[in-house]
Design a protein around this motif. Sequence first.
Motif, mmCIF file in Angstrom:
data_model
loop_
_atom_site.group_PDB
_atom_site.id
_atom_site.type_symbol
_atom_site.label_atom_id
_atom_site.label_comp_id
_atom_site.label_asym_id
_atom_site.label_seq_id
_atom_site.Cartn_x
_atom_site.Cartn_y
_atom_site.Cartn_z
ATOM 1 N N LYS A 81 0.851 -1.169 0.000
ATOM 2 C CA LYS A 81 0.000 0.000 0.000
ATOM 3 C C LYS A 81 0.893 1.227 0.000
ATOM 4 C CE LYS A 81 -3.790 2.124 2.429
ATOM 5 N NZ LYS A 81 -4.623 2.113 3.618
ATOM 6 N N ILE A 82 0.673 2.088 -0.931
ATOM 7 C CA ILE A 82 1.457 3.301 -1.034
ATOM 8 C C ILE A 82 0.782 4.368 -0.185
ATOM 9 C CG2 ILE A 82 2.363 5.070 -2.578
ATOM 10 C CD1 ILE A 82 2.280 2.951 -4.784
ATOM 11 N N ARG A 83 1.550 4.920 0.681
ATOM 12 C CA ARG A 83 0.978 5.978 1.536
ATOM 13 C C ARG A 83 1.744 7.271 1.298
ATOM 14 N NH1 ARG A 83 3.505 5.661 7.293
ATOM 15 N NH2 ARG A 83 5.397 4.551 6.775
ATOM 16 N N LYS A 84 1.079 8.324 1.514
ATOM 17 C CA LYS A 84 1.677 9.631 1.315
ATOM 18 C C LYS A 84 2.455 10.024 2.556
ATOM 19 C CE LYS A 84 -1.893 11.200 -1.806
ATOM 20 N NZ LYS A 84 -2.972 12.141 -2.025
ATOM 21 N N ILE A 85 3.391 10.899 2.352
ATOM 22 C CA ILE A 85 4.187 11.387 3.479
ATOM 23 C C ILE A 85 3.280 12.185 4.412
ATOM 24 C CG2 ILE A 85 6.136 12.833 4.155
ATOM 25 C CD1 ILE A 85 7.378 12.204 1.464
ATOM 26 N N GLY A 86 3.434 11.900 5.687
ATOM 27 C CA GLY A 86 2.623 12.611 6.674
ATOM 28 C C GLY A 86 1.386 11.820 7.049
ATOM 29 N N GLU A 87 1.058 10.755 6.337
ATOM 30 C CA GLU A 87 -0.099 9.929 6.632
ATOM 31 C C GLU A 87 0.273 8.981 7.764
ATOM 32 O OE1 GLU A 87 -2.011 6.800 3.958
ATOM 33 O OE2 GLU A 87 -2.442 8.714 2.968
ATOM 34 N N LYS A 88 -0.594 8.789 8.726
ATOM 35 C CA LYS A 88 -0.301 7.928 9.857
ATOM 36 C C LYS A 88 -0.743 6.515 9.553
ATOM 37 C CE LYS A 88 -0.751 11.551 13.264
ATOM 38 N NZ LYS A 88 -1.415 12.021 14.449
ATOM 39 N N ASN A 89 -0.078 5.565 10.214
ATOM 40 C CA ASN A 89 -0.459 4.152 10.047
ATOM 41 C C ASN A 89 -1.865 3.936 10.568
ATOM 42 O OD1 ASN A 89 1.984 3.529 9.004
ATOM 43 N ND2 ASN A 89 2.874 2.873 10.944
ATOM 44 N N LYS A 90 -2.694 3.208 9.864
ATOM 45 C CA LYS A 90 -4.072 2.934 10.275
ATOM 46 C C LYS A 90 -4.235 1.491 10.568
ATOM 47 C CE LYS A 90 -6.152 6.713 7.828
ATOM 48 N NZ LYS A 90 -7.103 7.140 6.883
#
Length: 175
Positions: A166-175
């Motif tokens: 899963k590609i996450r953006k910078i600043g996004e927290k782990n869910k």
Amino acid sequence: MQDVEEKNVTKVAYVIKLADNLVSINKTQYRIVEDHDSGFNEERIEERYNNVLDKYDYIVGDWGYDQLRFKGFYEDQRKESTLDNRISHLEDYLLEYCNFGCAYFVLEKVKKAPLKNNHRRTNHRFKTRTNKFVKNVNKSKPHNNQHKRKPTRHKKTTVSAKKTFKIRKIGEKNK
């Protein structure tokens, strides 16, 4: 005071002119094949000669900016020869690396090392310029470098499950 100062020049080689076209450098005899614009000078050869040149079949000396420069060449059939140091490429060397119209000389060693019999077979499987591959006509007899090999068995590889990321953006927290 002396008007002329003598230079302390050490001789690296001993050059003796034996005949009109025969010369001896460090007890090795050479034939003067070509002497363009009187490029052959015994004294300067004695100053600039290098013992590395003893292994070559031909020695070329060319003049540029009042400096003598040497280059060694082999016979075309020699195993040691490359494209650049074969005597058949002497004209290319003179045109590309020497000053235009410079004086030069060519010396040929009188007693050359014997040539080895390294002829190539006509039915080989090497890549040539004209053909992509030349096929071996006699298939029952392998060529010298074609050994009969046992067939190799490869291990079966299993395909593992594809992993998804899963590609996450910078600043996004782990869910």
